[in-house]
Design a protein around this motif. Structure first.
Motif, PDB file in Angstrom:
ATOM      1  N   VAL A 114      -1.051  -0.114   3.090  1.00 17.85           N
ATOM      2  CA  VAL A 114      -1.220  -0.899   1.855  1.00 17.85           C
ATOM      3  C   VAL A 114       0.151  -1.476   1.506  1.00 17.85           C
ATOM      4  CG1 VAL A 114      -2.183  -0.888  -0.475  1.00 17.85           C
ATOM      5  CG2 VAL A 114      -2.844   0.891   1.127  1.00 17.85           C
ATOM      6  N   LYS A 172      -0.178  -1.033  -5.629  1.00 18.29           N
ATOM      7  CA  LYS A 172      -0.310  -0.112  -4.478  1.00 18.29           C
ATOM      8  C   LYS A 172      -0.744   1.270  -4.945  1.00 18.29           C
ATOM      9  CE  LYS A 172       3.930  -0.557  -3.067  1.00 18.29           C
ATOM     10  NZ  LYS A 172       4.348  -1.612  -4.001  1.00 18.29           N
ATOM     11  N   THR A 173      -0.078   1.768  -5.977  1.00 14.81           N
ATOM     12  CA  THR A 173      -0.341   3.136  -6.416  1.00 14.81           C
ATOM     13  C   THR A 173      -1.752   3.269  -6.970  1.00 14.81           C
ATOM     14  OG1 THR A 173       2.004   3.461  -6.869  1.00 14.81           O
ATOM     15  CG2 THR A 173       0.495   4.995  -7.902  1.00 14.81           C
ATOM     16  N   GLN A 213      -4.183   3.465  -4.160  1.00 16.98           N
ATOM     17  CA  GLN A 213      -4.167   4.787  -3.527  1.00 16.98           C
ATOM     18  C   GLN A 213      -4.791   5.853  -4.415  1.00 16.98           C
ATOM     19  OE1 GLN A 213      -0.030   5.196  -1.965  1.00 16.98           O
ATOM     20  NE2 GLN A 213      -1.095   4.961  -0.050  1.00 16.98           N
ATOM     21  N   GLU A 267       8.667   8.298  -4.747  1.00 19.32           N
ATOM     22  CA  GLU A 267       8.164   7.444  -5.819  1.00 19.32           C
ATOM     23  C   GLU A 267       8.780   7.832  -7.158  1.00 19.32           C
ATOM     24  OE1 GLU A 267       6.010   4.584  -5.863  1.00 19.32           O
ATOM     25  OE2 GLU A 267       6.935   4.787  -3.916  1.00 19.32           O
ATOM     26  N   ASP A 290       2.635   7.745  -0.342  1.00 20.43           N
ATOM     27  CA  ASP A 290       3.135   6.705  -1.233  1.00 20.43           C
ATOM     28  C   ASP A 290       4.624   6.980  -1.487  1.00 20.43           C
ATOM     29  OD1 ASP A 290       3.271   4.643  -3.028  1.00 20.43           O
ATOM     30  OD2 ASP A 290       2.187   5.646  -4.633  1.00 20.43           O
ATOM     31  N   SER A 291       5.556   6.355  -0.776  1.00 20.84           N
ATOM     32  CA  SER A 291       5.325   5.270   0.147  1.00 20.84           C
ATOM     33  C   SER A 291       6.174   5.518   1.399  1.00 20.84           C
ATOM     34  CB  SER A 291       5.705   3.942  -0.523  1.00 20.84           C
ATOM     35  OG  SER A 291       6.997   3.529  -0.261  1.00 20.84           O
ATOM     36  N   ALA A 303       1.326   3.611   1.941  1.00 26.96           N
ATOM     37  CA  ALA A 303       1.781   2.429   1.202  1.00 26.96           C
ATOM     38  C   ALA A 303       3.099   1.964   1.799  1.00 26.96           C
ATOM     39  CB  ALA A 303       1.972   2.763  -0.271  1.00 26.96           C
ATOM     40  N   SER A 336       6.378  -0.574   0.759  1.00 30.46           N
ATOM     41  CA  SER A 336       6.982  -1.307  -0.359  1.00 30.46           C
ATOM     42  C   SER A 336       8.093  -2.205   0.157  1.00 30.46           C
ATOM     43  CB  SER A 336       7.547  -0.322  -1.389  1.00 30.46           C
ATOM     44  OG  SER A 336       6.621   0.690  -1.679  1.00 30.46           O
TER      45      SER A 336
END
Length: 590
Positions: free
Chosen positions: A229, A237-238, A241, A260, A328-329, A388, A390
């Motif tokens: 993602v 994104k979060t 998820q 995160e 994440d992530s 994810a 970023s």
């Protein structure tokens, strides 16, 4: 065996006198016994990655090796746990030392004193080998923990009984092939950087139902599959998820918050215990494991957190469960790799990332899969990995995004421009893809009918046509288009706004089952069919756009779950009658 610190560079410590130590051994550093891991060896000199803050540590401090690699404890008590990146239980640490983690604190990952009710399913005289189930423990109301024979162990049971035991007490005695007697507790230990064994890996053939329409219908992921993602800051994104963690039809969720922001992890920790699991009616935490390694925690532990999470997930997969790992992530994890690589003075690759970035990402994602578990029962389990990404500034050409795209088979590309328009999930339908459509086709055909994927393909075609037509509209205006092209734009808008857009914070719209998704998309495409037929018979596009039933299609996502099977066909019938009236009225005039 002990050595001496000669250099400290942030989380990297160099020590000598460790000639008998091995790569990946866990060590304790200095008077505070900080936990670390040996990254490389040169003679008797070892470079150590320390998982805690190293301020105050200097040359001359003692380093002790444990002689074992970085491992996790696996047994009853993991579910509902909240751990840091190296499986230290954060709730227990708070009870012991308060809100701030003290350096060098030693707390067992799972409670060694709590007694669990073990019910033996194997019996004396049974010949068992790796993966065979010895008995069960009701770990939570929704998860039955299956106690298994550890890998590489086999023998004949000479003693086993049901009762209350701690995870360290022996529950079974085995006589091995060479005549030795060994005892097994409920708890296993497993090195995190080594994948747990299985008998056979199958091609994924069942979809992972997430309840998110753009995912399930347009870009589905298979159970045992891999997905990424990617998206810039603020693109959602979060939330995507979180939705996957809440609604996916898996038995266990392992959520890894890897570097995160602390407030995001706080939201997860507060929200998950209060959320009701739609499958069981119990709290979502009763089938969830959280790995919390926030951005202010030591960088080295961030690098370990994804391995900790996926090893725990493999353990439950081996029981025959469907497990989802949500990381994440992976970009923050890659940044930790880059920092450690720089301190090790390794040759940098693209954008300073280590040359082995792609292979490390592959090692993580390749541990996903649908497998035949070890053991005689013929269990099948699956592990689905969703990471994810970023990318800085949303640039998908940077190394982490590119390396991830080469590995995963589903790519949900989040788009900042969609997020700014408040279109959520902000997954761009033109740049996303799923390579599982072919392998999932038999399942879709059997369970939803052959029309489902045909309608999906048709909807994607309409969205792609809209993109081409928008370029013409910018040049000559919408009115210059033919009625059929105007209809294409209108139907594409309905697909975008009435189908793909979904509100995670409205209960009735947060989750859509496959049947509901099929009926919703079917309504929109039925409108397209009827309108094209009406245009060919002389009806005007404007009259068709003003059909009252269209408003009901727009509000269809708000229909209650128990009402949609009757309401949706009623909307279609009403729409058919209204368009037939337009044809009768305007067709005669034409």
């Amino acid at each position: 065996m002990s050595g001496t610190v000669v250099k400290v560079s942030g989380p990297l410590v160099v020590a000598t006198g460790l000639a008998d130590a091995n790569m990946s051994d866990v060590v304790r550093v200095g008077p505070q016994r900080l936990i670390g891991e040996i990254l490389n060896m040169k003679g008797d000199s070892a470079s150590i990655q320390v998982y805690e803050e190293t301020s105050g540590l200097g040359p001359g401090a003692v380093v002790e090796t444990t002689g074992a690699p970085m491992s996790v404890e696996l047994g009853p008590g993991i579910i509902s746990g909240i751990y840091d990146g190296i499986q230290r239980p954060l709730q227990k640490i708070v009870e012991k030392v308060g809100n701030n983690i003290s350096r060098g604190v030693e707390v067992a990952a799972i409670d060694h004193d709590k007694k669990w009710d073990f019910t033996a399913t194997a019996k004396v005289g049974d010949v068992v080998s790796a993966g065979d189930i010895l008995g069960t423990v009701p770990e939570t109301e929704v998860v039955t923990h299956k106690v298994m024979v550890p890998p590489k162990v086999s023998g004949t049971i000479t003693k086993i009984e049901s009762g209350s035991f701690t995870v360290e007490e022996p529950i079974v005695t085995l006589k091995t092939a060479d005549g030795k007697e060994i005892t097994l507790p409920m708890m296993q230990k497993w090195p995190v950087r080594v994948g747990r064994p299985y008998q056979h890996k199958y091609p994924p053939t069942k979809p992972l139902s997430s309840g998110q329409r753009i995912i399930d219908t347009m870009f589905p992921i298979a159970k045992g599959g891999t997905a990424a993602v990617p998206g810039p800051f603020g693109s959602g994104k979060t939330v995507v998820q979180h939705q996957l963690a809440k609604w996916s039809d898996v038995d266990i969720v392992v959520y890894i918050g890897c570097g995160e922001r602390g407030n995001e992890m706080t939201d997860v920790l507060r929200e998950f215990p209060e959320l009701q699991d739609p499958r069981t009616g119990e709290s979502l935490m009763k089938r969830t494991v959280l790995i919390a390694n926030t951005s202010d925690m030591p960088v080295a532990a961030r690098e370990a957190s994804v391995y900790t999470g996926i090893t725990i997930a493999e353990y439950f997969r081996d029981m025959g469960y469907d497990v989802a790992v949500i990381a994440d992530s992976t970009s923050r994890w890659a940044e930790a790799l880059r920092e450690m690589s720089g301190r090790l003075e390794e040759m940098p690759g693209e954008e300073g990332y280590p040359a082995y970035l792609a292979s490390r990402l592959a090692q993580f994602y390749e541990r996903a899969g649908s497998v035949a578990c070890l053991g005689a029962e013929g269990r099948r389990g699956s592990l689905t990995a969703v990471g994810a990404v970023s990318p800085p500034g949303g640039d998908l050409s940077e190394p982490v995004s590119q390396a991830t795209m080469r590995i995963v088979k589903v790519f949900w590309a989040l788009d900042a421009s969609l997020a700014y328009k408040r279109h959520f999930p902000a997954i761009n339908w033109l740049s996303s893809y799923s390579l599982y459509l072919e392998s999932l086709k038999p399942w879709f055909d059997e369970n939803l009918g052959e029309e489902f994927l045909k309608e999906r393909t048709r909807a994607m075609g309409i969205l792609q046509n809209e993109s081409s037509l928008n370029e013409i509209v910018q040049l000559v205006g919408k009115d210059a288009l033919s009625p059929n092209d105007q209809l294409t734009l209108e139907v594409a808008r309905m697909i975008r706004e009435d189908f793909l857009q979904q509100n995670a914070f409205v209960d009735v719209d947060s989750y859509s089952d496959y049947k509901r998704q099929q009926l919703m998309l079917g309504m929109i495409l039925r409108y397209d069919d009827l309108s094209r037929d009406a245009i060919s018979k002389g009806a005007s596009a404007q009259s068709l756009f003003a059909v009252e039933a269209r408003e009901k299609i727009g509000r269809a996502k708000g229909v209650e779950q128990e009402d949609y099977p009757t309401e949706y066909p009623a909307i279609v019938a009403e729409m058919e009658a209204q368009i037939a009236a337009i044809i009768e009225k305007e067709g005669e005039q034409a």
